[in-house]
Scaffold this active site. Structure first.
Site, PDB file in Angstrom:
ATOM      1  N   ARG A 113      -6.161 -19.240  43.322  1.00  0.00           N
ATOM      2  CA  ARG A 113      -4.709 -19.032  43.361  1.00  0.00           C
ATOM      3  C   ARG A 113      -3.971 -20.256  43.885  1.00  0.00           C
ATOM      4  NH1 ARG A 113      -2.967 -17.092  48.762  1.00  0.00           N
ATOM      5  NH2 ARG A 113      -1.516 -15.524  47.963  1.00  0.00           N
ATOM      6  N   ASN A 157       2.483 -27.608  54.837  1.00  0.00           N
ATOM      7  CA  ASN A 157       1.327 -26.731  54.668  1.00  0.00           C
ATOM      8  C   ASN A 157       0.673 -26.941  53.296  1.00  0.00           C
ATOM      9  OD1 ASN A 157       0.947 -23.193  55.414  1.00  0.00           O
ATOM     10  ND2 ASN A 157      -0.255 -24.374  54.004  1.00  0.00           N
ATOM     11  N   ARG A 239       7.734 -15.213  55.276  1.00  0.00           N
ATOM     12  CA  ARG A 239       7.204 -16.232  54.372  1.00  0.00           C
ATOM     13  C   ARG A 239       7.450 -15.794  52.929  1.00  0.00           C
ATOM     14  NH1 ARG A 239       1.285 -15.782  55.449  1.00  0.00           N
ATOM     15  NH2 ARG A 239       1.945 -13.680  56.015  1.00  0.00           N
ATOM     16  N   PRO A 240       8.059 -16.627  52.090  1.00  0.00           N
ATOM     17  CA  PRO A 240       8.336 -16.210  50.706  1.00  0.00           C
ATOM     18  C   PRO A 240       7.085 -15.770  49.949  1.00  0.00           C
ATOM     19  CG  PRO A 240       9.588 -18.172  51.231  1.00  0.00           C
ATOM     20  CD  PRO A 240       8.668 -17.935  52.392  1.00  0.00           C
ATOM     21  N   GLU A 241       5.975 -16.437  50.175  1.00  0.00           N
ATOM     22  CA  GLU A 241       4.743 -16.125  49.434  1.00  0.00           C
ATOM     23  C   GLU A 241       4.066 -14.855  49.923  1.00  0.00           C
ATOM     24  OE1 GLU A 241       3.279 -18.632  52.922  1.00  0.00           O
ATOM     25  OE2 GLU A 241       5.109 -18.392  51.715  1.00  0.00           O
ATOM     26  N   GLY A 270      -3.683 -22.718  59.811  1.00  0.00           N
ATOM     27  CA  GLY A 270      -4.760 -22.645  58.826  1.00  0.00           C
ATOM     28  C   GLY A 270      -5.616 -21.413  59.001  1.00  0.00           C
ATOM     29  N   ASP A 272      -5.059 -18.210  59.008  1.00  0.00           N
ATOM     30  CA  ASP A 272      -4.138 -17.118  58.720  1.00  0.00           C
ATOM     31  C   ASP A 272      -4.868 -16.017  57.957  1.00  0.00           C
ATOM     32  OD1 ASP A 272      -4.321 -19.124  56.744  1.00  0.00           O
ATOM     33  OD2 ASP A 272      -2.325 -18.714  55.958  1.00  0.00           O
ATOM     34  N   GLU A 456     -14.299 -19.570  48.638  1.00  0.00           N
ATOM     35  CA  GLU A 456     -13.445 -20.062  49.720  1.00  0.00           C
ATOM     36  C   GLU A 456     -14.064 -19.791  51.087  1.00  0.00           C
ATOM     37  OE1 GLU A 456      -8.862 -19.281  51.277  1.00  0.00           O
ATOM     38  OE2 GLU A 456      -9.909 -17.770  50.098  1.00  0.00           O
TER      39      GLU A 456
END
Length: 494
Positions: A113, A157, A239-241, A270, A272, A456
């Site tokens: 993503r 970020n 946060r918009p995202e 980082g 999060d 990830e």
């Protein structure tokens, strides 16, 4: 930069979950200016038969997920697969558009993503690019980050406009040092102006500190007068995202703005998210990131101070070199005073609201070893705790809590493994370092052979289970996993 939350269209798309992942919408490219689409939406939304989903599909270019491209080449081994992935993760210069920021040089993305460049991810990806001999890409990455420092004043970020307001763990000085390994020491003086601007960003607010105001932005004056740093964001909005998640989490809080600030600061870390930032380890709504002095952040800023000092000396400016050297010495002493716990034999974050360390065990404690800031005894005690409490069958778990957050147990992460392995080797604990490296390499390889993917994050407790937790599904690609794995395979073999 758009203030996304001012638009009813944005709020409705996110709260009604037109897309399962809130990041998708802010990554869409509007076919017309957003104010125009807002007016059109307000005019049409109450008409019979109106479909918000159809409206978005008509008026926005929706990003095509690239995760499906990360497939195993038949018969390829894990290293061959990583080398083939560079063609998908390395991107040419972009002029930006939509929420994307312009990047004038070649760059690299994590994958899945994440179709833009991220700050701290990129350093660990660079480790693998270095193994693969891609010097031009390394230089392009550092030049892009330098350009962001020059134009925005810091490295955001990630390279989207909705990330402006916060940075990420400051690895820029390590990137410059890595590039200097390839291109020579003069690289330090070449990027000295940007190194100093990066430092000024993190230290902005020092002049605002007073006897009654001991915090300002990223800067905190400690009880002994020392200056240390915390994570912070210029904004106190969702946060918009992750708009829906933030609004729903904060809706019953007395101070929503403070909650949003702490969520944003957690994103800047980082990590999060993690119980590391919570007052109560299992309760997300007790997040108080801005009251915490993180041990790893302050180690990174020590390295920035030392790198600037070294660059000034190379440039012949001995007084400035000495000044930054002293700043680094002061910070080292502060890390020792506030983050080292002699009784527990471990490093912890410091909570300025209680005047005590948090007592929360995390793998971040390996960071002073990575930067050689520990005494031999501190390193020995830290190594014992890492082995006894963190080492699992697949490597190091991130914390001791299974909170459901992705930066907690049972998950393990490539960057933290690199920090810990290198830190242990710095102090001669090569057997433990080798054990951790071997388990991590084996876990990565087993998951790859089972799924054809490089992930990830990983479940280090049970290799048969996927890593979980967090605000989105596990992602395949994956930049920092590839980079650390290649580097470890070079040093330890498969």
């Amino acid at each position: 930069m758009y203030q996304y939350e001012q638009y009813e269209l944005f709020r409705d798309v996110q709260m009604q979950q037109v897309f399962p992942d809130g990041k998708t919408f802010v990554d869409c490219r509007p076919r017309e200016p957003l104010p125009n689409l807002e007016a059109l939406y307000l005019a049409q939304k109450n008409k019979e038969g109106f479909s918000l989903t159809a409206f978005v599909k008509e008026h926005f270019l929706i990003p095509v997920p690239t995760q499906q491209d990360y497939v195993l080449k038949e018969g390829s081994g894990i290293r061959e697969h990583i080398e083939a992935l560079w063609d998908k993760l390395i991107r040419p210069a972009t002029g930006g558009g939509g929420s994307k920021l312009a990047l004038p040089f070649t760059y690299v993305v994590p994958g899945g993503r994440f179709g833009e460049m991220y700050y701290w991810d990129t350093y660990f990806t660079m480790l693998g690019l270095q193994v693969s001999g891609k010097k031009e890409v390394l230089e392009g990455i550092v030049d892009n980050f330098s350009q962001l420092i020059d134009t925005i004043g810091y490295i955001p970020n990630g390279t989207r406009d909705y990330f402006i307001g916060r940075s990420q763990p400051p690895y820029y000085s390590l990137m410059v040092k890595l590039l200097s390994q390839e291109l020579g020491k003069n690289i330090l003086t070449r990027y000295l102006p940007q190194l100093e601007k990066e430092y000024l960003f993190w230290m902005k607010g020092v002049k605002e500190l007073t006897p009654t105001e001991f915090t300002s932005g990223h800067v905190v004056r400690m009880k002994g007068g020392e200056l240390m740093n915390r994570y912070w964001d210029e904004n106190e909005t969702p946060r918009p995202e992750s708009y829906r998640e933030d609004v729903e989490l904060a809706e019953d809080m007395e101070d929503e703005q403070l909650m949003y600030r702490d969520l944003r600061a957690g994103a800047e870390s980082g990590w999060d998210f993690s119980s590391r930032w919570f007052r109560e380890p299992m309760e997300f709504n007790t997040i108080h990131t801005t009251e915490i002095i993180p041990v790893d952040l302050n180690c990174l800023l020590w390295h920035l101070e030392q790198t600037i000092s070294e660059a000034h000396v190379l440039a012949g400016n001995i007084p400035e070199g000495a000044r930054y050297e002293l700043l680094g010495q002061n910070r080292k002493a502060a890390i020792d005073r506030y983050c080292w716990d002699e009784l527990k034999g471990f490093y912890f974050d410091f909570d300025i609201s209680t005047g005590l360390n948090t007592g929360n065990y995390t793998v971040a404690a390996a960071t002073p070893l990575f930067f050689k800031l520990s005494t031999n005894e501190q390193a020995k005690l830290t190594s014992m705790v890492l082995e006894e409490r963190f080492l699992m069958v697949g490597g190091l778990r991130t914390t001791l809590y299974e909170s459901g957050q992705q930066w907690d147990a049972p998950n393990g992460w490539a960057p933290l493994h690199w920090i810990a392995i290198r830190g242990l080797n710095n102090y001669g604990f090569s057997e433990l370092a080798s054990t951790i490296a071997g388990r991590w390499i084996r876990l990565n390889t087993e998951v790859f052979e089972r799924t054809g993917k490089l992930m990830e994050k990983y479940n280090v407790v049970d290799a048969s289970l996927d890593a979980g937790g967090g605000e989105y599904e596990g992602q395949d690609g994956f930049g920092w996993t590839n980079g650390v794995l290649l580097k470890l395979m070079e040093e330890y073999g498969r």
